[in-house]
Scaffold this motif. Structure first.
Motif, PDB file in Angstrom:
ATOM      1  N   ASP A  15      25.927  37.443  33.452  1.00  0.00           N
ATOM      2  CA  ASP A  15      26.407  38.395  32.455  1.00  0.00           C
ATOM      3  C   ASP A  15      26.972  39.644  33.128  1.00  0.00           C
ATOM      4  OD1 ASP A  15      25.767  36.737  30.365  1.00  0.00           O
ATOM      5  OD2 ASP A  15      23.941  37.810  29.804  1.00  0.00           O
ATOM      6  N   PHE A  16      26.311  40.112  34.176  1.00  0.00           N
ATOM      7  CA  PHE A  16      26.775  41.271  34.921  1.00  0.00           C
ATOM      8  C   PHE A  16      28.173  41.012  35.493  1.00  0.00           C
ATOM      9  CE2 PHE A  16      27.185  43.609  38.931  1.00  0.00           C
ATOM     10  CZ  PHE A  16      26.918  44.896  38.532  1.00  0.00           C
ATOM     11  N   ILE A  17      28.361  39.842  36.088  1.00  0.00           N
ATOM     12  CA  ILE A  17      29.659  39.501  36.674  1.00  0.00           C
ATOM     13  C   ILE A  17      30.721  39.373  35.589  1.00  0.00           C
ATOM     14  CG2 ILE A  17      30.918  37.669  37.897  1.00  0.00           C
ATOM     15  CD1 ILE A  17      28.298  37.259  39.525  1.00  0.00           C
ATOM     16  N   LEU A  18      30.372  38.749  34.446  1.00  0.00           N
ATOM     17  CA  LEU A  18      31.326  38.621  33.346  1.00  0.00           C
ATOM     18  C   LEU A  18      31.744  39.981  32.806  1.00  0.00           C
ATOM     19  CD1 LEU A  18      29.880  35.586  31.361  1.00  0.00           C
ATOM     20  CD2 LEU A  18      32.039  35.687  32.611  1.00  0.00           C
ATOM     21  N   ILE A  19      30.794  40.900  32.718  1.00  0.00           N
ATOM     22  CA  ILE A  19      31.126  42.242  32.227  1.00  0.00           C
ATOM     23  C   ILE A  19      32.053  42.956  33.204  1.00  0.00           C
ATOM     24  CG2 ILE A  19      30.132  44.547  31.940  1.00  0.00           C
ATOM     25  CD1 ILE A  19      28.402  43.559  29.937  1.00  0.00           C
ATOM     26  N   ARG A  20      31.759  42.845  34.485  1.00  0.00           N
ATOM     27  CA  ARG A  20      32.605  43.514  35.476  1.00  0.00           C
ATOM     28  C   ARG A  20      33.996  42.886  35.523  1.00  0.00           C
ATOM     29  NH1 ARG A  20      28.915  46.071  34.344  1.00  0.00           N
ATOM     30  NH2 ARG A  20      27.659  47.366  35.670  1.00  0.00           N
ATOM     31  N   ALA A  21      34.066  41.564  35.467  1.00  0.00           N
ATOM     32  CA  ALA A  21      35.363  40.883  35.502  1.00  0.00           C
ATOM     33  C   ALA A  21      36.183  41.228  34.262  1.00  0.00           C
ATOM     34  CB  ALA A  21      35.163  39.374  35.610  1.00  0.00           C
ATOM     35  N   SER A  22      35.544  41.220  33.091  1.00  0.00           N
ATOM     36  CA  SER A  22      36.280  41.553  31.871  1.00  0.00           C
ATOM     37  C   SER A  22      36.725  43.016  31.890  1.00  0.00           C
ATOM     38  CB  SER A  22      35.445  41.244  30.627  1.00  0.00           C
ATOM     39  OG  SER A  22      34.298  42.063  30.557  1.00  0.00           O
ATOM     40  N   ALA A  23      35.923  43.888  32.460  1.00  0.00           N
ATOM     41  CA  ALA A  23      36.313  45.298  32.567  1.00  0.00           C
ATOM     42  C   ALA A  23      37.527  45.449  33.483  1.00  0.00           C
ATOM     43  CB  ALA A  23      35.145  46.138  33.084  1.00  0.00           C
ATOM     44  N   LEU A  24      37.590  44.685  34.558  1.00  0.00           N
ATOM     45  CA  LEU A  24      38.750  44.750  35.450  1.00  0.00           C
ATOM     46  C   LEU A  24      40.008  44.248  34.751  1.00  0.00           C
ATOM     47  CD1 LEU A  24      37.209  43.521  38.832  1.00  0.00           C
ATOM     48  CD2 LEU A  24      37.987  45.830  38.248  1.00  0.00           C
ATOM     49  N   VAL A  25      39.889  43.175  33.984  1.00  0.00           N
ATOM     50  CA  VAL A  25      41.043  42.650  33.258  1.00  0.00           C
ATOM     51  C   VAL A  25      41.520  43.669  32.230  1.00  0.00           C
ATOM     52  CG1 VAL A  25      41.797  40.861  31.636  1.00  0.00           C
ATOM     53  CG2 VAL A  25      40.466  40.232  33.643  1.00  0.00           C
ATOM     54  N   MET A  26      40.578  44.266  31.488  1.00  0.00           N
ATOM     55  CA  MET A  26      40.958  45.265  30.486  1.00  0.00           C
ATOM     56  C   MET A  26      41.590  46.494  31.133  1.00  0.00           C
ATOM     57  SD  MET A  26      37.918  45.063  27.630  1.00  0.00           S
ATOM     58  CE  MET A  26      36.564  45.234  28.768  1.00  0.00           C
ATOM     59  N   ALA A  27      41.070  46.913  32.280  1.00  0.00           N
ATOM     60  CA  ALA A  27      41.648  48.062  32.982  1.00  0.00           C
ATOM     61  C   ALA A  27      43.061  47.738  33.468  1.00  0.00           C
ATOM     62  CB  ALA A  27      40.760  48.459  34.159  1.00  0.00           C
ATOM     63  N   ALA A  28      43.262  46.537  34.005  1.00  0.00           N
ATOM     64  CA  ALA A  28      44.592  46.139  34.462  1.00  0.00           C
ATOM     65  C   ALA A  28      45.571  46.107  33.291  1.00  0.00           C
ATOM     66  CB  ALA A  28      44.531  44.772  35.148  1.00  0.00           C
ATOM     67  N   TYR A  29      45.133  45.616  32.149  1.00  0.00           N
ATOM     68  CA  TYR A  29      45.989  45.557  30.968  1.00  0.00           C
ATOM     69  C   TYR A  29      46.357  46.965  30.500  1.00  0.00           C
ATOM     70  CZ  TYR A  29      47.655  43.833  26.430  1.00  0.00           C
ATOM     71  OH  TYR A  29      48.416  43.530  25.332  1.00  0.00           O
ATOM     72  N   ALA A  30      45.371  47.851  30.467  1.00  0.00           N
ATOM     73  CA  ALA A  30      45.631  49.233  30.041  1.00  0.00           C
ATOM     74  C   ALA A  30      46.586  49.928  31.004  1.00  0.00           C
ATOM     75  CB  ALA A  30      44.318  50.002  29.936  1.00  0.00           C
ATOM     76  N   ILE A  31      46.386  49.744  32.300  1.00  0.00           N
ATOM     77  CA  ILE A  31      47.273  50.347  33.294  1.00  0.00           C
ATOM     78  C   ILE A  31      48.688  49.801  33.148  1.00  0.00           C
ATOM     79  CG2 ILE A  31      47.769  50.455  35.780  1.00  0.00           C
ATOM     80  CD1 ILE A  31      44.663  50.606  36.154  1.00  0.00           C
ATOM     81  N   PHE A  32      48.801  48.481  32.933  1.00  0.00           N
ATOM     82  CA  PHE A  32      50.119  47.881  32.744  1.00  0.00           C
ATOM     83  C   PHE A  32      50.816  48.472  31.521  1.00  0.00           C
ATOM     84  CE2 PHE A  32      52.704  44.787  30.461  1.00  0.00           C
ATOM     85  CZ  PHE A  32      53.714  44.591  31.396  1.00  0.00           C
ATOM     86  N   LEU A  33      50.096  48.580  30.387  1.00  0.00           N
ATOM     87  CA  LEU A  33      50.718  49.112  29.174  1.00  0.00           C
ATOM     88  C   LEU A  33      51.135  50.571  29.338  1.00  0.00           C
ATOM     89  CD1 LEU A  33      48.812  47.613  26.117  1.00  0.00           C
ATOM     90  CD2 LEU A  33      51.126  47.142  26.906  1.00  0.00           C
ATOM     91  N   VAL A  34      50.307  51.365  29.978  1.00  0.00           N
ATOM     92  CA  VAL A  34      50.656  52.774  30.202  1.00  0.00           C
ATOM     93  C   VAL A  34      51.891  52.868  31.096  1.00  0.00           C
ATOM     94  CG1 VAL A  34      49.878  54.914  31.308  1.00  0.00           C
ATOM     95  CG2 VAL A  34      48.354  53.691  29.752  1.00  0.00           C
ATOM     96  N   ALA A  35      51.938  52.072  32.158  1.00  0.00           N
ATOM     97  CA  ALA A  35      53.096  52.080  33.053  1.00  0.00           C
ATOM     98  C   ALA A  35      54.351  51.598  32.322  1.00  0.00           C
ATOM     99  CB  ALA A  35      52.821  51.203  34.273  1.00  0.00           C
ATOM    100  N   TRP A  36      54.205  50.554  31.496  1.00  0.00           N
ATOM    101  CA  TRP A  36      55.352  50.039  30.753  1.00  0.00           C
ATOM    102  C   TRP A  36      55.869  51.079  29.769  1.00  0.00           C
ATOM    103  CZ3 TRP A  36      56.690  48.803  25.702  1.00  0.00           C
ATOM    104  CH2 TRP A  36      57.820  48.005  25.566  1.00  0.00           C
TER     105      TRP A  36
END
Length: 115
Positions: A15-36
Motif C-alpha cells: 500500500d505504501f508503494i502504491l501510494i507513492r507511485a500514484s502520487a508520482l503519477v499525479m504530480a507528473a500529470y499536474a506538472i505537465f498540465l501546468v507546463a502545457w
C-alpha cells in the motif's frame, strides 16, 4: 486485528508503494498540465479537445485517474479501519466507497474516450 482482504495491496508495504507511485503519477500529470497551460495561453475548447484527443494523453489521464482513486481508497480504508470499530458498519462504508470509486472510474473512462 483488521482483515487485510479489503486492502488494495497485499500488505502495508505494498500500500505504501502504491501510494507513492500514484502520487508520482499525479504530480507528473499536474506538472505537465501546468507546463502545457503556460505554453498555450488563452486556451479555448478546440485546444482542450486537441490535447485530450491523442491516445497518449488519454492513457496518461486514465492512469492518473486510476492512481488518484487507488490513493483515495487506501486513505479511506486506513481511516475506516482506524476509526470505525463496528465491522458491519465499516464493511458497509467500504462497499459504498468502492461503488463510488468504480462509478468515478467508469465515468472518467467514458468521458475521456468520448473526446
Amino acid at each position: 486485528m483488521v482483515n487485510a482482504a479489503a486492502t488494495l495491496g497485499r500488505s502495508g508495504s505494498h500500500d505504501f508503494i502504491l501510494i507513492r507511485a500514484s502520487a508520482l503519477v499525479m504530480a507528473a500529470y499536474a506538472i505537465f498540465l501546468v507546463a502545457w497551460l503556460a505554453c498555450n495561453p488563452g486556451v479555448d475548447y478546440a485546444g482542450w479537445v486537441a490535447l485530450y484527443s491523442g491516445l497518449g494523453m488519454k492513457v496518461f489521464t486514465l492512469l492518473t485517474l486510476t492512481g488518484l482513486l487507488m490513493h483515495g481508497w487506501i486513505g479511506i480504508w486506513q481511516v475506516l479501519t482506524d476509526y470505525v470499530k463496528c465491522s458491519r458498519l465499516r464493511v458497509l462504508l467500504q462497499y459504498i466507497v468502492v461503488l463510488a470509486l468504480g462509478v468515478y472510474w467508469f465515468t472518467g473512462l467514458f468521458v475521456l474516450w468520448g473526446v
